[in-house]
Design an enzyme around this catalytic site. Structure first.
Site, short mmCIF file in Angstrom:
data_model
loop_
_atom_site.label_atom_id
_atom_site.label_comp_id
_atom_site.label_asym_id
_atom_site.label_seq_id
_atom_site.Cartn_x
_atom_site.Cartn_y
_atom_site.Cartn_z
N ASP A 1 0.83 -1.20 0.00
CA ASP A 1 0.00 0.00 0.00
C ASP A 1 0.87 1.26 0.00
OD1 ASP A 1 -2.66 1.29 0.46
OD2 ASP A 1 -1.70 1.97 2.30
N GLU B 1 1.46 -0.40 -5.02
CA GLU B 1 0.56 0.71 -5.33
C GLU B 1 1.42 1.91 -5.65
OE1 GLU B 1 -3.14 3.46 -3.77
OE2 GLU B 1 -1.62 2.80 -2.35
C1 NOJ Z 1 -4.12 3.44 -0.45
C2 NOJ Z 1 -5.36 2.61 -0.33
O1 NOJ Z 1 -5.63 2.03 -1.58
C3 NOJ Z 1 -6.46 3.53 0.14
O2 NOJ Z 1 -7.72 2.90 0.12
C4 NOJ Z 1 -6.12 4.00 1.52
O3 NOJ Z 1 -7.08 4.93 1.96
C5 NOJ Z 1 -4.74 4.67 1.54
N1 NOJ Z 1 -3.76 3.90 0.86
C6 NOJ Z 1 -4.25 4.86 2.95
O4 NOJ Z 1 -3.86 3.63 3.47
#
Ligand code: NOJ
Length: 576
Positions: free
Chosen positions: A225, A285
């Site tokens: 993430d 991500e």
């Molecule tokens: C990226 C995640 O995909 C999202 O849903 C989240 O709110 C943020 N990171 C914070 O963790």
């Protein structure tokens, strides 16, 4: 309506098991051919009737996923969490949130998935924990706490003045004062999500160990993430401001000093080393401006992330052949294995972004064909295979996602892309016996798995055929990508070529019929006998190349040799 029966389609494809390498060739890593499927556990299947999905619910739907042709499921965070950010605020990295089940449920899910040839990927929140995590509680207890340096604590610049001007992505300052100790802690996201201090070796070691712990439980990898936010410049320089306000009402800011800092690559290499010991995959991500920027996340000689998600297709602002062509070419130019994503839990659903409200199913099929015939690894998002659209709240009081409330009505709305999976026409859409945590749209009565599974021309049936086609076609799995008709403003066309085979894909991304012409001899396929493998239009001929494409339709044509397919699609081998 044109349809090609699956058996015929499979017969026209390869004899070699798709996942078997030719003699003397190394087998490609499993994640290259895998179809990944993102599950938002709150919204997939509720097994208890409380209106929120859970692990046993997912377990109950594994047959569906196997049948669809999914190889790996990515579960967004299901660790214990106060759920401020619906799981992205973790309070224990080595357990399961009671709302989703217990560890034994998770172990059973992994084992049952494995039995069906499906791997399980977890979502590792690196950047921050919950403020309820015992590490943070200990850290904030006193300035002298042994874990003080696990988070980013700093003195303010003076009374009421945070250490620097950085802003939280979710609104307001990125610094919160802790009155008891008189210092500020840093949080790129909500104040309930304090950033970990990744410059502290103890944090690194602990989190690497978390990954080992899950690998031992049979997890096949992680989606990492918010990779870009993990490090910040320790000198805390102010970020430059730009004119205007963002949807949260804060000044527009360039996140120069707290985003995409170079140290992240060292961390990716460390995580990768551990992953390699288990044959695991790391999906990142990583939002980027360009494919060139994405290249850095693969690392030198590919020693960082195997699958950094640039979101290059998803970020296209409209359905446009030139726009998609340009993005695909940019990705091809960097020479790395692409990852293709059109949907996820943070984006409005692709039908909502690219649909025109009239031809949405046809557009959903176009998008499916694009995602599943490009060179690279696709990641689907639950419900995408039904052509589910966003179901956004209409009133502020119905918004569940805090950032949606803060930016209402113009800000980012994520609830609409997270509504429950639509399984059948019952009031809870087969998702729940209770009251769903997010509302189910009226359209679920007809747009659901049960209905679409019976309709041969449904979006779901099209996905099924596409997935089977991809699995059995060496050209689609491993072949190169060659752009065709580069000047065509409406039709995106390309060849996937490899192992003496070629598959031609032509997508009409416009609402008008479009003439197309392909010069096979010039492409090196003189004498080929084109056979249509799959088409979404009603009048697609079975043989020969199409001369015209119906509005928003796709045609996929085999040009080369044909061999019978491996029906298991996995080379007949169970997972190691
Ligand atoms: C990226 C995640 O995909 C999202 O849903 C989240 O709110 C943020 N990171 C914070 O963790």
């Amino acid at each position: 309506m044109f349809r090609l029966c699956l058996a015929t389609l499979l017969l026209m494809l390869c004899t070699l098991p798709a996942l078997c390498a030719a003699p003397g060739e190394a087998a490609p890593p499993w994640w290259k051919h895998a179809i990944f499927y993102e599950i938002y556990p709150r919204s997939f299947q509720d097994s208890t009737g409380n209106g929120v999905g859970d692990l046993n619910g997912i377990l109950a739907r594994l047959d569906y996923l196997e049948d669809l042709g999914i190889d790996a499921i990515w579960l967004t965070p299901c660790f214990p969490s106060p759920q401020v950010d619906f799981g992205y605020d973790v309070s224990d990295y080595r357990a399961i949130d009671p709302g989703f089940g217990i560890l034994a449920d998770f172990d059973r899910l992994v084992a049952e998935a494995r039995r069906r040839g499906i791997r399980v990927i977890l979502d590792l929140v690196l950047n921050h924990t919950s403020d309820q995590h015992p590490w943070f509680r200990e850290s904030r207890a006193s300035r002298g706490s042994a874990r003080r340096d696990w988070y980013v604590w700093r003195d303010g610049k003076g009374p009421g003045r945070p250490p620097c001007n950085w802003l939280s992505l979710f609104g307001g300052p990125a610094w919160t004062l802790d009155p008891a100790t008189g210092q500020y802690y840093y949080h790129y996201f909500y104040r309930e999500q304090p950033d970990l201090n990744w410059r502290n070796p103890a944090v690194r070691e602990e989190m690497l160990d978390v990954t080992r712990w899950w690998y031992r439980r049979g997890v096949a990898g992680f989606r990492l993430d918010a990779v870009d936010t993990v490090f910040e410049d320790p000198r805390l320089p102010d970020n430059p401001l730009e004119p205007g306000l963002n949807p949260c009402g804060d000044p527009n800011m360039i996140n120069l000093h707290n985003y995409k800092q170079p140290e992240v690559h060292g961390l990716m290499r460390e995580l990768r080393k551990v992953a390699d010991q288990s044959g695991a995959v790391l999906i990142g991500e990583t939002y980027v401006e360009s494919a060139a920027e994405l290249k850095a996340y693969y690392g030198e000689g590919g020693n960082e992330l195997q699958l950094p998600t640039g979101h290059l297709l998803a970020m296209a602002d409209r359905l446009s052949a030139p726009e998609f062509r340009r993005r695909i070419a940019a990705m091809a130019a960097i020479g790395c294995w692409p990852v293709w994503v059109l949907n996820n839990h943070d984006l409005a659903r692709s039908v909502t972004r690219f649909g025109d409200g009239v031809h949405d199913d046809a557009i959903a099929k176009d998008l499916a064909a694009l995602l599943l015939t490009l060179r690279g690894t696709p990641i689907l998002y639950y419900g995408e295979e039904l052509g589910m659209a966003n179901h956004d709240p209409k009133r502020l009081e119905d918004v569940r996602d805090p950032v949606g409330r803060r930016g209402w009505p113009t800000g980012k709305l994520r609830d609409g892309a997270r509504t429950p999976m639509q399984w059948d026409a019952t009031p809870g859409a087969g998702f729940t016996r209770g009251k769903p945590w997010l509302p189910i749209p009226a359209g679920a009565a007809t747009r659901n798995v049960a209905v679409q599974a019976r309709e041969p021309d449904s979006v779901l049936s099209f996905y099924r055929r596409l997935l089977a086609l991809r699995r059995s076609s060496p050209a689609l799995l491993d072949g190169g990508y060659r752009e065709l008709n580069p000047e065509d403003p409406h039709v995106l066309a390309y060849l996937r070529e490899g192992q003496g085979q070629a598959v031609l894909v032509a997508l009409n991304l416009s609402p008008e019929p479009r003439a197309v012409a392909f010069d096979l001899p010039a492409l090196g396929w003189a004498g080929a006998r084109p056979q249509v493998l799959l088409g979404s239009g009603g009048r697609t001929p079975m043989a020969g190349l199409p001369a015209e494409l119906e509005p928003f339709s796709v045609v996929i044509v085999a040009l080369g040799r044909s061999r019978p397919a491996d029906p298991t699609g996995r080379g007949g081998k169970p997972l190691e």
